[in-house]
Enzyme design. Structure first.
Site, mmCIF file in Angstrom:
data_model
loop_
_atom_site.group_PDB
_atom_site.id
_atom_site.type_symbol
_atom_site.label_atom_id
_atom_site.label_comp_id
_atom_site.label_asym_id
_atom_site.label_seq_id
_atom_site.Cartn_x
_atom_site.Cartn_y
_atom_site.Cartn_z
ATOM 1 N N CYS A 57 0.613 -1.403 -0.409
ATOM 2 C CA CYS A 57 0.090 0.266 -0.230
ATOM 3 C C CYS A 57 1.189 1.681 0.115
ATOM 4 O O CYS A 57 1.520 1.344 0.191
ATOM 5 C CB CYS A 57 -0.990 0.163 1.093
ATOM 6 N N CYS A 74 -0.149 3.230 3.941
ATOM 7 C CA CYS A 74 1.023 2.633 5.196
ATOM 8 C C CYS A 74 1.562 1.407 4.950
ATOM 9 O O CYS A 74 2.048 0.796 5.649
ATOM 10 C CB CYS A 74 -0.765 2.423 5.093
ATOM 11 N N CYS A 100 -6.894 -2.013 0.519
ATOM 12 C CA CYS A 100 -6.234 -2.450 1.442
ATOM 13 C C CYS A 100 -6.394 -2.326 2.919
ATOM 14 O O CYS A 100 -7.333 -1.545 2.752
ATOM 15 C CB CYS A 100 -4.325 -1.157 1.915
ATOM 16 N N CYS A 160 -5.902 0.557 5.244
ATOM 17 C CA CYS A 160 -6.571 2.234 5.517
ATOM 18 C C CYS A 160 -7.428 1.903 4.152
ATOM 19 O O CYS A 160 -7.122 0.986 3.801
ATOM 20 C CB CYS A 160 -5.427 2.923 5.004
ATOM 21 N N ASP A 173 20.797 -8.282 -17.297
ATOM 22 C CA ASP A 173 21.321 -8.737 -16.265
ATOM 23 C C ASP A 173 19.531 -10.133 -16.552
ATOM 24 O O ASP A 173 18.234 -9.262 -16.521
ATOM 25 C CB ASP A 173 20.484 -7.489 -15.041
#
EC number: 6.3.5.13
Length: 450
Positions: free
Chosen positions: A208, A211, A230, A233, A358
């Site tokens: 989130c 939060c 979430c 929140c 990579d």
């Protein structure tokens, strides 16, 4: 326009004509020359066009193709960059070609695939009407860094065109994580009843932004996409303007689904490609097209380079799939669920700059899922064949079914000896180029530039 701009455009057009007439083409050199002569040439070339930009990590090329064919049903004076030359010089070359063909005194429309890191260079000169954000997944760590770095590049690019409307994938949490200067309209999936689930534990972008708790999902389509919320929140998926309301049937070569209650079919497979069609539909509706016109555009779109492209090699059917990151790889592997005929697998891994140097991402790809299928032969090739061979062994592929071919040029011989009629190829970008070049040399396809 300045004399400098006129000279730059004419030199670019002359170079483009020469390449197209006497060689197999070339998508970047005319643009490189033009911008050297006039750094503002892109602004001059695009000033009489309304522009739609398609950007994001995965799905740009197919979404651009679908969008182009959709809008072509209403706007005949339209151009695009069909070869996927999606950086500044390639886009200049696209406009050079369109500049020659555009009807005088008529405003044109351009649908452009733009590399997410190059967006800020393009919007410095082009002020698009619409920017489509497809998704953001971990990709080319050596070039981009993490997903938040990628998205910031996209945000910075859009901010240079504050009047552009962003059509964003609402199922991607990252596209709802920042306040933007641009207006945002969201598309996504509403095809399942609400439940409660979590994304796979090895998934990026599920924190989130408010939060930092792990997001939950009412339903999860794939990777970090879905109807997220979430539990700690009020952060949740935004309201969708355009939505897939039903997925009817997915096969190994087609998709049937409904958007806003309207039925559609495409000749590309996989849930990830339904997202691409949804993005193209959203652009079409934004520009006032009917569902019938949009379906006509879907039907007109052709297979794109390396995107489920089917090639005949004698009596074998080669299905070529471009892979470049773990999310894309996993979606291609998921496609194998829909294949009803026996098949073999060839996987080719290169690490040239265009692929990303990579290759650690292969360890996040779900090669273990190949064990779910009765695959008689898995062939590994490419510059990094040793790492890919180890990855296949760790995934549990039996050694008696595993063949290692260091040279991509030997892969076509292997096609002919395969124990199955169908062969799925999973290859990185430059590996696709190598393979197609060799297929062209042997007369199986007509070579074309990408």
């Amino acid at each position: 326009m300045s004399i400098r701009g006129t000279i730059a455009i004419n030199i670019g057009k002359l170079t483009q004509w020469g390449l197209q007439t006497f060689t197999k083409g070339g998508t970047s050199l005319p643009g490189k020359l033009a911008v050297k002569l006039d750094p503002d040439v892109l602004k001059h070339l695009s000033e009489n066009f309304d522009v739609v930009i398609i950007t994001g990590t995965n799905g740009k090329t197919l979404t651009t193709s679908l969008t182009y064919h959709v809008l072509q049903q209403k706007f005949p004076n339209i151009l695009t960059n069909p070869t996927g030359a999606n950086m500044e010089q390639g886009i200049i070359s696209t406009f050079l070609d369109g500049y020659s063909r555009k009807v005088k005194h008529e405003k044109g429309l351009a649908v452009l695939e733009v590399d997410e890191a190059s967006l800020v260079k393009v919007t410095k000169f082009i002020k698009p009407k619409v920017i489509v954000n497809t998704n953001v997944f971990r990709d080319q760590m050596d070039r981009f860094g993490e997903i938040y770095t990628i998205y910031q590049k996209m945000v910075d690019g859009a901010a240079l065109a504050p009047d552009a409307v962003i059509l964003a994938n609402g199922d991607s949490p990252i596209f709802h994580s920042k306040e933007l200067v641009n207006k945002q309209i969201y598309f996504g999936f509403n095809h399942e009843p609400d439940g409660d689930t979590a994304a796979h534990y090895n998934t990026d972008g599920v924190l989130c932004p408010n939060c930092q708790h792990i997001l939950r999902y009412k339903f999860n389509t794939y990777s970090n996409l879905g109807k997220y919320y979430c539990p700690h929140c009020d952060f949740k998926r935004p309201e969708l303007t355009y939505a897939v309301t039903k997925v009817n049937k997915l096969t190994h070569n087609s998709s049937s689904f409904e958007i806003d209650g309207h039925p559609f079919t495409t000749n590309v497979a996989g849930l990830y490609n339904v997202y691409n069609a949804l993005a193209a539909y959203s652009v079409g509706r934004y520009f006032g097209l009917t569902p019938e016109q949009i379906q006509a555009g879907f039907s007109a779109a052709q297979q794109k380079f390396g995107r489920q492209e089917t090639i005949k090699v004698d009596d074998k059917e080669i299905i070529l799939n471009l892979i470049k990151n773990p999310v894309g790889l996993n979606q291609v592997i998921d496609l194998l669920n829909y294949e009803e005929d026996p098949f073999s697998v060839v996987s080719i891994l290169n690490d040239r700059p265009a692929d990303g140097t990579d290759v650690s991402w292969i360890w996040d790809g779900n090669y273990e899922k190949l064990l779910d299928f009765d695959i008689p032969k898995v062939t590994v090739s490419g510059i990094r064949h040793k790492e890919l061979t180890l990855r296949m062994k760790v995934a549990g592929i039996p050694e008696d079914r595993l063949t290692v071919l260091p040279e991509v040029t030997d892969v076509i011989k292997e096609f002919k000896k395969a124990p199955t009629k169908k062969i799925y190829v999973l290859a990185t970008y430059t590996a696709v180029l190598q393979l197609r070049k060799e297929l062209a040399n042997q007369g199986y396809i007509a070579e074309r530039m990408k």
